[in-house]
Enzyme design. Structure first.
Site, PDB file in Angstrom:
ATOM      1  N   CYS A 273     -27.888  -9.255 -16.493  1.00 35.15           N
ATOM      2  CA  CYS A 273     -27.276  -8.955 -17.789  1.00 35.15           C
ATOM      3  C   CYS A 273     -28.232  -9.383 -18.912  1.00 35.15           C
ATOM      4  CB  CYS A 273     -25.940  -9.696 -17.915  1.00 35.15           C
ATOM      5  SG  CYS A 273     -25.226  -9.560 -19.568  1.00 35.15           S
TER       6      CYS A 273
ATOM      7  N   CYS B 125     -18.929 -12.407 -19.755  1.00 35.06           N
ATOM      8  CA  CYS B 125     -20.235 -12.474 -20.412  1.00 35.06           C
ATOM      9  C   CYS B 125     -20.191 -13.497 -21.559  1.00 35.06           C
ATOM     10  CB  CYS B 125     -20.605 -11.094 -20.939  1.00 35.06           C
ATOM     11  SG  CYS B 125     -22.326 -10.916 -21.391  1.00 35.06           S
TER      12      CYS B 125
ATOM     13  N   CYS C 248     -26.330 -12.397 -20.989  1.00 37.02           N
ATOM     14  CA  CYS C 248     -26.009 -13.703 -20.408  1.00 37.02           C
ATOM     15  C   CYS C 248     -26.799 -14.000 -19.138  1.00 37.02           C
ATOM     16  CB  CYS C 248     -24.513 -13.807 -20.122  1.00 37.02           C
ATOM     17  SG  CYS C 248     -23.985 -12.889 -18.668  1.00 37.02           S
TER      18      CYS C 248
ATOM     19  N   GLY D 106       0.790  -1.226   0.000  1.00 36.87           N
ATOM     20  CA  GLY D 106       0.000   0.000   0.000  1.00 36.87           C
ATOM     21  C   GLY D 106       0.819   1.272   0.000  1.00 36.87           C
TER      22      GLY D 106
ATOM     23  N   CYS E 257     -23.084  -7.069 -18.928  1.00 40.37           N
ATOM     24  CA  CYS E 257     -21.858  -7.220 -18.157  1.00 40.37           C
ATOM     25  C   CYS E 257     -20.787  -6.276 -18.697  1.00 40.37           C
ATOM     26  CB  CYS E 257     -21.304  -8.640 -18.297  1.00 40.37           C
ATOM     27  SG  CYS E 257     -22.313  -9.889 -17.520  1.00 40.37           S
TER      28      CYS E 257
END
Lengths: 262, 299
Positions: free
Chosen positions: B245, B276, B248, B36, B270
């Site tokens: 979606c 997808c 899909c 970080g 998606c």
């Protein structure tokens, strides 16, 4: 006021000097501040008042001399020997700093509530409802209407900004407040109201304070003791009424006599 | 998968010279050692504009080898301009194989998304980062923000979240949502939606972040704790949709709203194009319908 015989001082300043190159900011300043006491520092512009205040409040490192602060655990801390993180921790918990210009002390782009809540969040408060409630309490204490809690300080008047700045400092329940011209730039009626408020808060909370000002009326109202500065040095030091009513040093005499008498 | 070809003549492997790669690898090693923490590095001029992924591309160039398989996504999709040009760049300068299929890739360079398919131990995710400093919003001075990181003074980040709730009634920060890495450093996760934040926590893959203009590299090693900041009474939440979606039928992926006509028609699909397509190959079918404004409400 406390008994100076038995109570140790909250703040002790020993031979404090700050030079700017060869120029003197302040020189050989020594004094002590006891719990619950308010010390005023007066003097003309350029006399080193603000330099001194900055050295005391850990914002500016002195060239020589020491500042000792007695914390809540009764430890006598040498301010400039502490690590930076300890100093910064003191600054946002035990101390408050009220700037002359509220813009220096406030975050102008976040709401009043967030301004007051910042110190709480800095020490780990993580409950939004509690932070907001505490902010509301302090809004009321400094006489700002509660419905302004989500407004930004930019929409506040000068007097309100100054009161918000005070609330933002007091929310962490500090023991010592540094104020640099707290009433500067405010009109007379607003000044009077602010002084009234400050006096009430200081008494209620048992705060100690160092107040820098060029306005003798402010010191008369707020300060127990007075230090008069000229060219970086303290030329006179005593109880406020004593200094103002019976000035000894020629410069103090000049300062006192230059006030309009009514 | 597009097979490896021979790299472009006249260029060093993967464009950057070896000394630069060493310098960047050192920065990456330090970044991995201090999760970080933003490590400064000598960012180079790259043949694409700032803001297009100059940081990510330098990180990728420094870690890519001849046997690597590269996938590049932009907003989740493999076929957007940024993704196509960076993929092509490495196909030509390093001659590596490229793919659009998440599990086949060994390095995935990304802008704005983390793939929906969980990543594995042998993969590296490289983020393109525009503004690496999460405290920039509240503190414009770099000297001060560095000090705040050094002393872990992160209270002001909550001021921003407080402000969100005070103004909008909820934490409205929806992308680049600040996280605390390994209980120590506050980190900007780059502009991924907060939907992806939970995926960063204890991820199996190594995550590297490159900011070219700001000259910073940071990292999250595998299995590192990544927490999104929040309040006790306003806990962290990810986005959710009333739709699945349209192509899909996935209900668990980040959906893009696509405007289909000028009568308020729109589709939710998606954002991760590979996820997808994979679902559709396996026979999943969405409602295929265009949603109209007002159709959500009771009519």
């Amino acid at each position: 006021m406390t008994d100076t015989e038995t109570t140790p001082p909250l703040l002790e300043v020993e031979d404090l000097t700050r030079l700017y190159g060869s120029r003197v900011g302040c020189q050989n300043v020594r004094f002590s501040l006891w719990p619950g006491e308010i010390v005023g520092i007066v003097g003309e512009s350029g006399s080193g008042k603000t330099t001194l205040l900055n050295c005391l409040s850990a914002s500016l490192e002195p060239t020589s001399g020491s500042v000792y602060y007695r914390d809540r655990l009764d430890r006598r801390l040498d301010l400039w020997r502490l690590s930076e993180s300890e100093r910064r921790m003191l600054m946002r918990t035990d101390w408050g700093i009220v700037h002359q210009n509220p813009r220096d002390g406030l975050r102008m782009d976040v709401s009043a509530g967030a301004n007051i809540g910042e110190r709480l969040m800095a020490v780990g408060a993580r409950h939004y409802g509690d932070i907001r409630a505490e902010a509301g309490t302090w809004m009321r204490r400094v006489e700002i209407e509660l419905d302004r809690i989500d407004d930004r300080p930019t929409s506040f008047s000068g007097g309100m900004q100054q009161r918000l700045q005070i609330a933002r400092n007091l929310v962490s329940k500090p023991r010592l407040i540094f104020m640099d011209e707290p009433t500067g730039g405010l009109d007379v009626s607003v000044q009077a109201r602010l002084l009234d408020l400050l006096r009430g808060l200081v008494t209620d909370l048992g705060l100690s304070a160092v107040v820098v000002t060029h306005d003798l009326a402010v010191t008369r109202l707020l300060a127990h003791r007075l230090m008069v500065m000229r060219r970086g040095e303290v030329v006179e030091h005593g109880l406020t009424d004593q200094v103002l009513d019976d000035p000894q040093h020629p410069y103090t005499q000049l300062l006192v006599s230059s006030i309009l008498q009514t | 998968m597009t097979a490896a070809a021979s790299p472009l003549a006249g260029y060093n492997f993967a464009y950057l010279d070896e000394q630069t790669k060493r310098m960047i690898r050192r920065a990456i090693l330090k970044a991995v050692a201090v999760p970080g923490y933003q490590v400064p590095f000598g960012s180079r001029e790259m043949p694409l504009p700032y803001g297009w992924g100059t940081g990510g591309i330098q990180v990728t160039a420094s870690i890519i080898g001849r046997d690597d398989v590269l996938k590049v996504i932009d907003q989740g999709a493999d076929d957007t301009t940024n993704a196509v040009s960076i993929r092509q760049f490495f196909a030509r300068t390093a001659g590596v194989a490229t793919t659009e299929h998440t599990p086949d890739a060994s390095i995935i360079q990304t802008r704005h998304r983390i793939p929906e398919t969980p990543l594995s131990d042998d993969q590296i995710l490289v983020y393109q980062v525009p503004i690496p400093e999460p405290l920039r919003w509240i503190e414009p001075r770099e000297t001060e923000t560095r000090k705040m990181h050094a002393l872990a003074e992160y209270g002001v980040m909550h001021v921003k979240l407080y402000e969100d709730i005070a103004r909008f009634g909820q934490i409205n920060t929806s992308y680049n949502y600040p996280v605390l890495v390994n209980h120590r450093y506050l980190m900007a996760p780059s502009p991924i939606p907060k939907f992806d934040n939970p995926k960063m926590n204890r991820m199996r893959a190594l995550q590297l972040f490159g900011a070219g203009r700001e000259k910073r590299i940071y990292a999250v090693p595998p299995f590192t704790r990544v927490e999104s900041l929040d309040f006790e009474d306003y806990p962290f939440e990810v986005q959710h949709w009333d739709h699945v979606c349209a192509l899909c039928g996935a209900a668990d992926s980040y959906l893009d709203e696509v405007i289909t006509d000028d009568h308020g028609g729109r589709m939710f699909i998606c954002s991760d194009s590979d996820y997808c397509a994979g679902r559709r190959e396996r026979g999943h079918v969405g409602p295929q319908e265009t949603v109209r404004f007002g159709s959500d409400a009771a009519e």
